[in-house]
Write a protein that holds these residues in place. Sequence first.
Motif, PDB file in Angstrom:
ATOM      1  N   LYS A 188       0.817  -1.210   0.000  1.00  0.00           N
ATOM      2  CA  LYS A 188       0.000   0.000   0.000  1.00  0.00           C
ATOM      3  C   LYS A 188       0.856   1.267   0.000  1.00  0.00           C
ATOM      4  O   LYS A 188       0.599   2.185  -0.791  1.00  0.00           O
ATOM      5  CB  LYS A 188      -0.950  -0.004   1.196  1.00  0.00           C
ATOM      6  N   PRO A 189       1.908   1.376   0.864  1.00  0.00           N
ATOM      7  CA  PRO A 189       2.751   2.581   0.791  1.00  0.00           C
ATOM      8  C   PRO A 189       3.434   2.769  -0.557  1.00  0.00           C
ATOM      9  O   PRO A 189       3.610   3.894  -1.022  1.00  0.00           O
ATOM     10  CB  PRO A 189       3.784   2.351   1.902  1.00  0.00           C
ATOM     11  N   SER A 190       3.836   1.659  -1.188  1.00  0.00           N
ATOM     12  CA  SER A 190       4.526   1.780  -2.468  1.00  0.00           C
ATOM     13  C   SER A 190       3.601   2.219  -3.585  1.00  0.00           C
ATOM     14  O   SER A 190       4.064   2.683  -4.629  1.00  0.00           O
ATOM     15  CB  SER A 190       5.184   0.443  -2.841  1.00  0.00           C
ATOM     16  N   LEU A 191       2.290   2.099  -3.379  1.00  0.00           N
ATOM     17  CA  LEU A 191       1.320   2.519  -4.393  1.00  0.00           C
ATOM     18  C   LEU A 191       0.876   3.962  -4.183  1.00  0.00           C
ATOM     19  O   LEU A 191       0.101   4.488  -4.978  1.00  0.00           O
ATOM     20  CB  LEU A 191       0.105   1.589  -4.377  1.00  0.00           C
ATOM     21  N   GLU A 192       1.352   4.598  -3.125  1.00  0.00           N
ATOM     22  CA  GLU A 192       1.031   5.989  -2.863  1.00  0.00           C
ATOM     23  C   GLU A 192       2.224   6.869  -3.254  1.00  0.00           C
ATOM     24  O   GLU A 192       3.278   6.372  -3.623  1.00  0.00           O
ATOM     25  CB  GLU A 192       0.695   6.176  -1.376  1.00  0.00           C
ATOM     26  N   TYR A 193       2.032   8.204  -3.148  1.00  0.00           N
ATOM     27  CA  TYR A 193       3.124   9.119  -3.491  1.00  0.00           C
ATOM     28  C   TYR A 193       4.285   8.892  -2.532  1.00  0.00           C
ATOM     29  O   TYR A 193       4.096   8.831  -1.315  1.00  0.00           O
ATOM     30  CB  TYR A 193       2.655  10.566  -3.416  1.00  0.00           C
ATOM     31  N   PRO A 194       5.517   8.753  -3.020  1.00  0.00           N
ATOM     32  CA  PRO A 194       6.649   8.429  -2.148  1.00  0.00           C
ATOM     33  C   PRO A 194       6.999   9.556  -1.186  1.00  0.00           C
ATOM     34  O   PRO A 194       6.725  10.725  -1.434  1.00  0.00           O
ATOM     35  CB  PRO A 194       7.789   8.170  -3.140  1.00  0.00           C
TER      36      PRO A 194
ATOM     37  N   ALA B 157       3.218   9.041  -9.570  1.00  0.00           N
ATOM     38  CA  ALA B 157       2.027   8.631  -8.836  1.00  0.00           C
ATOM     39  C   ALA B 157       2.362   7.747  -7.644  1.00  0.00           C
ATOM     40  O   ALA B 157       1.646   7.741  -6.645  1.00  0.00           O
ATOM     41  CB  ALA B 157       1.057   7.892  -9.764  1.00  0.00           C
ATOM     42  N   ASN B 158       3.420   6.975  -7.747  1.00  0.00           N
ATOM     43  CA  ASN B 158       3.797   6.081  -6.658  1.00  0.00           C
ATOM     44  C   ASN B 158       5.296   5.791  -6.716  1.00  0.00           C
ATOM     45  O   ASN B 158       6.003   6.269  -7.605  1.00  0.00           O
ATOM     46  CB  ASN B 158       2.988   4.778  -6.719  1.00  0.00           C
ATOM     47  N   TRP B 159       5.733   4.979  -5.789  1.00  0.00           N
ATOM     48  CA  TRP B 159       7.160   4.662  -5.660  1.00  0.00           C
ATOM     49  C   TRP B 159       7.687   3.962  -6.902  1.00  0.00           C
ATOM     50  O   TRP B 159       8.807   4.204  -7.336  1.00  0.00           O
ATOM     51  CB  TRP B 159       7.363   3.794  -4.419  1.00  0.00           C
TER      52      TRP B 159
ATOM     53  N   ASP C 154       6.759   4.315  -9.950  1.00  0.00           N
ATOM     54  CA  ASP C 154       6.855   5.232 -11.092  1.00  0.00           C
ATOM     55  C   ASP C 154       8.071   6.150 -11.018  1.00  0.00           C
ATOM     56  O   ASP C 154       8.446   6.758 -12.014  1.00  0.00           O
ATOM     57  CB  ASP C 154       5.594   6.106 -11.183  1.00  0.00           C
TER      58      ASP C 154
ATOM     59  N   ASN D 291       8.477   3.021   0.220  1.00  0.00           N
ATOM     60  CA  ASN D 291       8.004   4.328  -0.252  1.00  0.00           C
ATOM     61  C   ASN D 291       8.969   5.476   0.037  1.00  0.00           C
ATOM     62  O   ASN D 291       8.568   6.633   0.084  1.00  0.00           O
ATOM     63  CB  ASN D 291       6.647   4.648   0.383  1.00  0.00           C
TER      64      ASN D 291
END
Length: 282
Positions: free
Chosen positions: A63-69, A94-96, A98, A125
Motif C-alpha cells: 500500500k505505501p509503495s502505491l502511494e506518493y513516495p 504517482a507512486n514509488w 513510477d 516508499n
Amino acid sequence: MSDLSIQFTDYEDDDFFGAKKSDFIPAMQREAKQDKLITVLKVVFVVLALCVAGEFAYYKFLKPSLEYPVVSVSGTENYSAGEIVDVLRPMNVANWFDFDADKAVAIIASMPGIDTVSVRKSFPNKIYIEVAERTPVASTFIVNNGHSVPVQIDRNGYIFPERKGDAENASMPIISGLPVEHYSDGMRLPSKYRPLIEQIYNIQKLPQKYLAAVSEICVVPKEYGNYELVLIPVASKVRVLTDRSLNEDSLKYMMIALDVVNKIEPDAGEIDLRYGSVSYRK
C-alpha cells in the motif's frame, strides 16, 4: 475329533481373546474423527495465518509503495528541501514504482547552484536525495532580462545565481571585465579565465584572509587573447596593475607597495607592479 473342533469354535466365537471384534469399531471411528478434526484445524490456522501475513504485507509494504513516495533531502545549504522537491513535480510521479531515479538526478543536476546529486530509492516508499551545492569563489555582474544582476562563480568556473548568505563572504572578491554578458543556466567561464578562479580558490584556503583587502579584481584584455589584472584595494583609492599571476606572494607584495607609495605620494592614483618593478602615477 469332531467334539474337539466344536469346542474350539465355541471359544473362537465367544470371549476367548478378551473382547469381541465389534468392540474395536467405535474406537477406530473416534480416532479417525479426531485426526480429521485436527487436520481441519491445522488447515484453518494456516489459512488464517496466511491472511494475517498477507494483510500485514499489504499495509506495510504494498500500500505505501502505491502511494506518493516520501522524499527526504539532505546536503542543502542555500536551497530548501521544498525547492528540490518542486523541480521534480513535472515527473508526475504517482507512486514509488513510477519514480525514475536517473531522471530525477538529471533534473536536479540541471539546477545552476547544484554541484553533485545522488538519488536512492528504498522500498516501500522512501526516496533519499543528497545534494552538494556549488561553493562560490568569486562574483561578477551580468545582464539577465535587461537588468544587471550579481552572479557567482565556483572553483570550476561555473556561473550560477547568487543565493542568500553568500554575498556576506568577505573573502569572495568581485571580478569585472569577464567576457560574459548574458546569463544562461549551466554556463561556464571560457577556459583561459579558469586558472584565475583556481588561483582565487587557493588563496581563500589560506588561514590569512588576503582577499578581504581586495574590493574588486578587474580583468583587462590584452593583445593575442591575453589579459592582465587591476586590483582595487578596499581601504585605498589606488588602482594596482599586475600580471595574471595572483597568489599569496603577489598580494603581500601589493600591500607593501601600497604602504610605501602612500607614504611617498599620498595622491598616487595607480601603482604598476608589472615587469618586476614598482612605479606609480597620479
